[in-house]
Design an enzyme around this catalytic site. Structure first.
Site, PDB file in Angstrom:
ATOM      1  N   HIS A  50      21.945  10.296  10.871  1.00 20.86           N
ATOM      2  CA  HIS A  50      21.453   9.280   9.926  1.00 20.86           C
ATOM      3  C   HIS A  50      21.256   9.891   8.539  1.00 20.86           C
ATOM      4  CE1 HIS A  50      20.395   6.034  12.834  1.00 20.86           C
ATOM      5  NE2 HIS A  50      20.384   7.071  13.664  1.00 20.86           N
TER       6      HIS A  50
ATOM      7  N   GLN B 230     -13.341 -10.201  -4.268  1.00 24.84           N
ATOM      8  CA  GLN B 230     -14.789 -10.021  -4.045  1.00 24.84           C
ATOM      9  C   GLN B 230     -15.089 -10.002  -2.542  1.00 24.84           C
ATOM     10  OE1 GLN B 230     -17.285 -12.775  -6.284  1.00 24.84           O
ATOM     11  NE2 GLN B 230     -15.652 -13.077  -7.762  1.00 24.84           N
TER      12      GLN B 230
ATOM     13  N   GLY C 203      22.318   0.983  15.552  1.00 23.99           N
ATOM     14  CA  GLY C 203      21.773  -0.082  16.391  1.00 23.99           C
ATOM     15  C   GLY C 203      21.817   0.277  17.862  1.00 23.99           C
TER      16      GLY C 203
ATOM     17  N   GLU D 178      20.929   8.442   5.857  1.00 27.84           N
ATOM     18  CA  GLU D 178      20.029   7.625   5.036  1.00 27.84           C
ATOM     19  C   GLU D 178      18.590   8.141   5.047  1.00 27.84           C
ATOM     20  OE1 GLU D 178      21.349   6.753   7.922  1.00 27.84           O
ATOM     21  OE2 GLU D 178      20.071   5.404   9.083  1.00 27.84           O
TER      22      GLU D 178
ATOM     23  N   CYS E 237      25.859   6.281  12.964  1.00 27.72           N
ATOM     24  CA  CYS E 237      25.395   6.320  14.351  1.00 27.72           C
ATOM     25  C   CYS E 237      26.151   5.300  15.201  1.00 27.72           C
ATOM     26  CB  CYS E 237      23.875   6.151  14.414  1.00 27.72           C
ATOM     27  SG  CYS E 237      23.189   6.904  15.898  1.00 27.72           S
TER      28      CYS E 237
ATOM     29  N   ARG F  18      21.177   8.297  22.069  1.00 26.15           N
ATOM     30  CA  ARG F  18      21.333   8.782  23.446  1.00 26.15           C
ATOM     31  C   ARG F  18      22.797   8.997  23.827  1.00 26.15           C
ATOM     32  NH1 ARG F  18      16.312   7.724  25.593  1.00 26.15           N
ATOM     33  NH2 ARG F  18      15.338   5.861  24.772  1.00 26.15           N
TER      34      ARG F  18
ATOM     35  N   LYS G  33       0.832  -1.215   0.000  1.00 27.34           N
ATOM     36  CA  LYS G  33       0.000   0.000   0.000  1.00 27.34           C
ATOM     37  C   LYS G  33       0.862   1.259   0.000  1.00 27.34           C
ATOM     38  CE  LYS G  33      -2.487  -0.675   3.715  1.00 27.34           C
ATOM     39  NZ  LYS G  33      -2.603  -1.981   4.334  1.00 27.34           N
TER      40      LYS G  33
END
Ligand code: GLN
Length: 546
Positions: A510, A195, A357, A512, A384, A465, A20
């Site tokens: 980041h 259907q 990560g 990306e 990161c 963090r 979707k």
């Protein structure tokens, strides 16, 4: 457009994972190519406030917006397709809807009334959908309803769509994405699941206007007629969505099926002409016709589920096309890397990206892989946690602190080269409390980063963090690691590099999240270029018998 915002809802039936998000982004691209302003929103029917606290195994990558929202990975597709930033308002979960309603109840906004799913929850859903049209004035708001029609948790969303359709009439339409499976034993495509899923929608009072049918084989005319008849849609509103080689083909496939035209006709807008997609097509030509290949290793701990690193993989697709190179990603599980087998893992690899990560698992493998590429002059890109591991590796093997670590991994190490950020120390709750979203970074003149970005002031998105511990800065710089990007307000190190290495860059942010088809990220472009250069150098050396 100067008229009222048009709302398009995309629901899904039969099964999840029909794409979707890609269909929504493709339609949006076609409308954007016709000069309309478009945004896409995802409504997720789970109770979490956002996916920020979810394990990637549960929900793939968590995408971060400029305004610091932790969101569904489909928002990454929206940005990559449209080249327009999304925000907190583009991803709403059931958790957030209920939280808003309960906060209002506590404030006394509903004083005297019983608070119920209808109208209070559905009104809040409708408000969150219409914010984008009202406050940002888009021509089109495409709202993707997560989950599958028939799920208990999707019911309030479908009810909100029913009400909006009733209230807005011709300013609104519903596209239902379904599956037309092929039964190999019968040698036939089957329409019954479609259907049934349309019946499920009808039971909830929603008649879809357009059906997009995901299929592995072309839908013949008779089948389209059959679906149209059973589902009360026009024959030209039965759209085939055949499996594609790449997600970037889908806008063109949808154009061939005239999805944009049918949408515009149904909304009583001019459907003449076609979308301008020259840039998109030129990207696709380069993406599909690379002149050469390069193998790049991606070290992470969630590699069984490639969706965990989807923005990184797509950034490589963009950067590959920019270099006319096919980037072959070799997914390497960080837990499997040891000092004994690292050379084996790195065989044939011309560049290495160490992924973001959290937590201890796989850390030592990442550090070992970084040592190998640093010592062997193979391009390295740390993102990161990947950057933090490069700092630890340098501290252990160059500065001579064998116990160096991040306090995320070992709180008691005397050499805390990566440490918790000052303003994170008091934070006890986990949801939405990291350093999130866009922050400025000042790049050192003359650095490799400056050459790559072509400027000294940049803004990139964050989700962390921990940070480089500035108490060690001079020791690192004296030993040859340059802190080439720093946040001007907090002094946080944002970019590290090794000027003596062919390409060794780590970033606390980041990149990306910002790479799009129209604007591939400069760091990824340059990293791929450097990896190709290493391969060419090796080829030349082996030709000379060196
Ligand atoms: N776990 C590290 C931190 O919180 C890195 C986070 C990341 O890679 N996104 O600082």
């Amino acid at each position: 457009m100067g008229q009222k915002t048009k709302y398009i809802f995309v629901t899904g039936g039969v099964t999840s994972s029909l794409g979707k998000g890609i269909i929504s982004a493709s339609l949006a691209k076609l409308l954007q190519g016709r000069g309309y302003s478009v945004t896409i929103q995802k409504l997720d029917p789970y109770i979490n406030i956002d996916p920020g606290t979810l394990n990637p195994y549960e929900h793939g990558e968590c995408f971060v917006t400029n305004d610091g929202a932790e969101t569904d990975l489909d928002l990454g597709h929206y940005e990559r397709f449209l080249n327009i930033a999304t925000s907190q308002s583009n991803n709403i979960t059931t958790g957030r809807i209920y939280q808003n309603v309960i906060n209002k109840e506590r404030r006394g906004d509903y004083l005297g009334k019983t608070v119920q799913v209808i109208p209070h929850i559905t009104d809040e859903i409708k408000r969150c959908i219409q914010i984008l049209g009202k406050e940002y004035d888009y021509d089109f708001v495409i709202t993707e309803i997560g989950g599958t029609v028939g799920d208990i948790e999707s019911l309030p969303y479908v009810e909100a769509v029913r009400q909006l359709k009733w209230e807005m009439g011709k300013d609104c339409l519903v596209i239902h994405l379904t599956l037309v499976p092929y039964l190999a034993a019968a040698g036939e495509l089957k329409t019954k699941p479609t259907q049934h899923s349309v019946k499920a929608l009808l039971e909830l009072g929603v008649q879809p206007d357009i059906l997009v049918c995901r299929t592995e084989h072309d839908l013949p005319k008779e089948l389209r007629q059959k679906i149209a008849k059973f589902c009360n849609v026009a024959e030209d509103a039965v759209i085939e969505s055949i499996d594609a080689d790449t997600i970037y083909d889908v806008p063109l496939l949808m154009e061939r099926e005239k999805l944009d035209k049918v949408v515009l006709e149904k909304l009583h807008l001019d459907s003449g002409g076609t979308a301008k997609l020259e840039k998109w097509k030129s990207f696709l030509t380069r993406h599909k016709n690379p002149t050469t290949k390069v193998k790049i290793g991606l070290v992470g701990k969630y590699i069984e589920l490639k969706d965990s690193y989807i923005s990184i993989a797509e950034s490589f697709a963009h950067a590959g096309a920019a270099n006319e190179v096919q980037v072959e990603l070799e997914w390497i599980h960080s837990e499997n890397i040891t000092p004994e087998n690292v050379a084996e893992h790195m065989k044939g690899i011309k560049g290495l990206l160490v992924a973001p990560g959290f937590g201890e698992r796989g850390i030592e493998g990442k550090i070992e892989a970084i040592r190998y590429v640093r010592e062997n002059n193979i391009p390295f890109f740390g993102v990161c946690l990947g950057m933090q591991c490069a700092v630890i590796e340098f501290a252990r093997n160059i500065l001579g602190f064998p116990d160096a670590n991040s306090t995320e991994i070992d709180e008691d190490t005397p050499h805390q080269v990566i440490d918790i950020m000052e303003d994170q120390k008091a934070v006890k709750t986990k949801g939405g409390t990291m350093r999130l979203g866009a922050y400025n970074c000042e790049i050192k003149p003359g650095s490799k980063a400056e050459k790559i970005y072509g400027q000294t002031q940049i803004t990139e998105r964050h989700r962390h963090r921990f940070e480089f511990n500035n108490a060690f800065k001079s020791q690192f710089e004296e030993a040859g690691m340059s802190m080439s990007g720093v946040n001007p307000d907090t002094n946080l190190v944002e970019i590290i590099e090794l000027p003596e290495h062919p390409w060794f860059i780590g970033v606390q942010f980041h990149p990306e999240y910002k790479s799009t088809v129209a604007a591939p990220h400069p760091l990824f472009i340059d990293f791929v270029k450097a990896s190709v250069a290493i391969r060419e150098r090796e080829k030349a050396q082996s030709a000379q018998g060196i």
